[in-house]
Write a protein that holds these residues in place. Structure first.
Motif, short mmCIF file in Angstrom:
data_model
loop_
_atom_site.label_atom_id
_atom_site.label_comp_id
_atom_site.label_asym_id
_atom_site.label_seq_id
_atom_site.Cartn_x
_atom_site.Cartn_y
_atom_site.Cartn_z
N THR A 59 47.37 0.90 -2.16
CA THR A 59 48.05 -0.31 -1.74
C THR A 59 48.91 -0.11 -0.51
O THR A 59 49.40 -1.08 0.04
N THR A 92 49.13 -7.34 -13.20
CA THR A 92 49.96 -7.35 -11.99
C THR A 92 49.36 -6.50 -10.88
O THR A 92 49.21 -6.97 -9.75
N ILE A 95 46.02 -7.96 -9.58
CA ILE A 95 46.20 -9.08 -8.66
C ILE A 95 46.57 -8.56 -7.27
O ILE A 95 46.08 -9.09 -6.26
N ASP A 96 47.40 -7.54 -7.19
CA ASP A 96 47.76 -6.97 -5.89
C ASP A 96 46.51 -6.48 -5.15
O ASP A 96 46.34 -6.72 -3.97
N ALA A 99 44.26 -9.38 -4.12
CA ALA A 99 44.86 -10.09 -2.99
C ALA A 99 44.64 -9.31 -1.70
O ALA A 99 44.38 -9.91 -0.64
N LEU A 126 47.74 -16.77 -10.57
CA LEU A 126 48.66 -15.72 -10.09
C LEU A 126 48.17 -15.12 -8.78
O LEU A 126 48.98 -14.80 -7.89
N LEU A 127 46.85 -14.97 -8.64
CA LEU A 127 46.28 -14.43 -7.40
C LEU A 127 46.57 -15.36 -6.22
O LEU A 127 46.99 -14.91 -5.16
N GLN A 129 48.98 -17.44 -5.94
CA GLN A 129 50.42 -17.37 -5.65
C GLN A 129 50.77 -16.11 -4.88
O GLN A 129 51.71 -16.09 -4.09
N ARG A 130 50.03 -15.04 -5.08
CA ARG A 130 50.32 -13.75 -4.46
C ARG A 130 49.84 -13.68 -3.00
O ARG A 130 50.39 -12.93 -2.19
N ALA A 133 52.16 -13.63 0.22
CA ALA A 133 52.96 -12.42 0.43
C ALA A 133 52.14 -11.30 1.07
O ALA A 133 52.70 -10.40 1.68
N ILE A 134 50.82 -11.35 0.94
CA ILE A 134 49.96 -10.29 1.48
C ILE A 134 49.71 -10.49 2.96
O ILE A 134 49.67 -9.53 3.73
#
Length: 151
Positions: A59, A92, A95-96, A99, A126-127, A129-130, A133-134
């Motif tokens: 990541t 969690t 999803i990161d 994304a 949730l994806l 929504q994330r 931020a990416i």
């Protein structure tokens, strides 16, 4: 017929508690005396440490967006990690990674449609929504690469 009094119940509970604690102490001692105990414990800790470090490495950096092969490898790696983490129940981190894959994908709308059909609705929500931020992370990394090219 004998009556059970409160003091008798207290004594019975104390005896049961003592037996349970003794049982725990005995088997803990027996486990620690096992010759392979320390070796197994070290191996488990090493595996957990490697897994955590591999997640951090995956990541931490986006590829150079100009290098098509690196972007493709990164995309496939992130999708695979996301799927594995979802299978393990780690939503969690999954999803990161997903994304990240959407952020570097050449056709993000098509990918999002596929993910919407395959992921559970709450995970897909949730994806989505994330994603905001990416995007800044990708742009920041591109700027850093451009600055390095100028120097």
């Amino acid at each position: 017929m004998a009556m059970i009094t409160k003091p008798m119940l207290a004594i019975a509970a104390g005896v049961c508690g003592t037996i349970f604690v003794g049982y725990c102490i005995y088997f803990d001692h027996k486990r620690h005396q096992d010759p392979d105990f320390k070796k197994k414990l070290r191996e488990r800790r090493r595996a957990n440490k490697e897994m955590a470090s591999s997640r951090k490495q995956a990541t931490s950096t986006f590829p150079d967006m100009k290098d098509h092969e690196a972007v493709q490898r990164f995309f496939l790696q992130e999708v695979q990690l996301g799927e594995e983490l979802l299978a393990q129940g780690d939503v969690t981190n999954a999803i990161d990674h997903l994304a990240n894959a959407v952020a570097v994908c050449g056709q993000p709308n098509e990918l999002l449609q596929v993910l919407q059909q395959t992921l559970p609705p709450q995970v897909f929500h949730l994806l989505v929504q994330r994603l905001p931020a990416i995007a800044p992370r990708v742009l920041r990394q591109e700027r850093q690469l451009q600055e390095e090219d100028v120097e």
